[in-house]
Design an enzyme around this catalytic site. Structure first.
Site, mmCIF file in Angstrom:
data_model
loop_
_atom_site.group_PDB
_atom_site.id
_atom_site.type_symbol
_atom_site.label_atom_id
_atom_site.label_comp_id
_atom_site.label_asym_id
_atom_site.label_seq_id
_atom_site.Cartn_x
_atom_site.Cartn_y
_atom_site.Cartn_z
ATOM 1 N N GLN A 29 -12.283 40.392 64.207
ATOM 2 C CA GLN A 29 -12.761 41.402 63.283
ATOM 3 C C GLN A 29 -13.400 42.560 64.030
ATOM 4 O O GLN A 29 -13.897 42.408 65.134
ATOM 5 C CB GLN A 29 -13.743 40.818 62.262
ATOM 6 C CG GLN A 29 -15.047 40.321 62.848
ATOM 7 C CD GLN A 29 -15.892 39.601 61.814
ATOM 8 O OE1 GLN A 29 -15.382 38.761 61.070
ATOM 9 N NE2 GLN A 29 -17.166 39.928 61.766
ATOM 10 N N GLY A 30 -13.341 43.711 63.389
ATOM 11 C CA GLY A 30 -13.958 44.914 63.916
ATOM 12 C C GLY A 30 -14.526 45.718 62.758
ATOM 13 O O GLY A 30 -14.266 45.427 61.587
ATOM 14 N N TYR A 31 -15.297 46.742 63.103
ATOM 15 C CA TYR A 31 -15.973 47.533 62.086
ATOM 16 C C TYR A 31 -15.557 48.990 62.166
ATOM 17 O O TYR A 31 -15.591 49.597 63.234
ATOM 18 C CB TYR A 31 -17.494 47.385 62.220
ATOM 19 C CG TYR A 31 -17.937 46.021 61.778
ATOM 20 C CD1 TYR A 31 -18.370 45.803 60.480
ATOM 21 C CD2 TYR A 31 -17.846 44.928 62.632
ATOM 22 C CE1 TYR A 31 -18.718 44.530 60.045
ATOM 23 C CE2 TYR A 31 -18.192 43.659 62.216
ATOM 24 C CZ TYR A 31 -18.631 43.466 60.926
ATOM 25 O OH TYR A 31 -18.970 42.212 60.494
ATOM 26 N N LEU A 32 -15.168 49.528 61.019
ATOM 27 C CA LEU A 32 -14.814 50.933 60.912
ATOM 28 C C LEU A 32 -16.050 51.771 60.612
ATOM 29 O O LEU A 32 -16.080 52.969 60.883
ATOM 30 C CB LEU A 32 -13.762 51.131 59.823
ATOM 31 C CG LEU A 32 -12.452 50.378 60.064
ATOM 32 C CD1 LEU A 32 -11.600 50.379 58.813
ATOM 33 C CD2 LEU A 32 -11.710 50.984 61.244
ATOM 34 N N ASN A 144 -23.033 40.204 62.054
ATOM 35 C CA ASN A 144 -21.767 40.366 62.772
ATOM 36 C C ASN A 144 -21.537 41.812 63.204
ATOM 37 O O ASN A 144 -21.011 42.067 64.282
ATOM 38 C CB ASN A 144 -20.594 39.875 61.932
ATOM 39 C CG ASN A 144 -20.471 38.373 61.942
ATOM 40 O OD1 ASN A 144 -20.535 37.742 62.981
ATOM 41 N ND2 ASN A 144 -20.280 37.792 60.776
#
Length: 151
Positions: A29-32, A144
């Site tokens: 997962q990653g964050y925009l 996270n």
């Protein structure tokens, strides 16, 4: 709109190892966006893609909107997030009528193990497993989004 009511704990690695966990679900997962008022996350798990928007926490409660998106789209969005991609393996463990999600982190967070449990209300009593350590529900260090994209 959906409310997420969740408590989060550190996990005692020695005690959890006695459960002989195997398999689990690989998550990337990653964050925009990691603005204080909201986060926008892209996640790949089990060859499925998800886009999730969460509002800021008020205690252990926040709004959550999650949508399945095409896997190819999720993979492309993760490229935008690189190199700040969080990798973990999630195990689900039933304890006293609740499902605990135990995340064993990989990469730069190898050795970190966190457990989360969703609740019906902030006041709900839950029986805690003996393999839990310190509660970190309201400690931003263990969000996270912060693990993925530290200041």
């Amino acid at each position: 709109m959906s409310l997420e009511i969740e408590r989060k704990f550190l996990v005692d690695a020695e005690k959890i190892s006695a459960l002989n966990l195997s398999g689990g679900e690989k998550i990337s997962q990653g964050y925009l966006s990691i603005e204080p008022a909201r986060t926008v996350r892209v996640r790949v798990k089990k060859n499925r893609g998800f886009l999730t928007i969460k509002t800021a926490n008020v205690g252990i409660v926040r709004s959550e909107f999650e949508y399945e998106i095409p896997l190819a789209d999720a993979q492309e969005l993760l490229k935008i997030c690189a190199p700040n991609i969080l990798s973990k393996v999630r195990h689900k463990i039933e304890h006293a009528g609740k499902i605990w999600e135990v995340d064993i982190f990989e990469g730069k967070h190898a050795g970190l193990i966190l457990a989360e449990v969703e609740m019906d209300s902030p006041e709900e009593f839950i029986e805690l497993p003996d393999w839990l350590g310190e509660e970190v529900s309201e400690n931003p260090r263990y969000f996270n989004s912060k693990l993925c994209c530290p200041d």
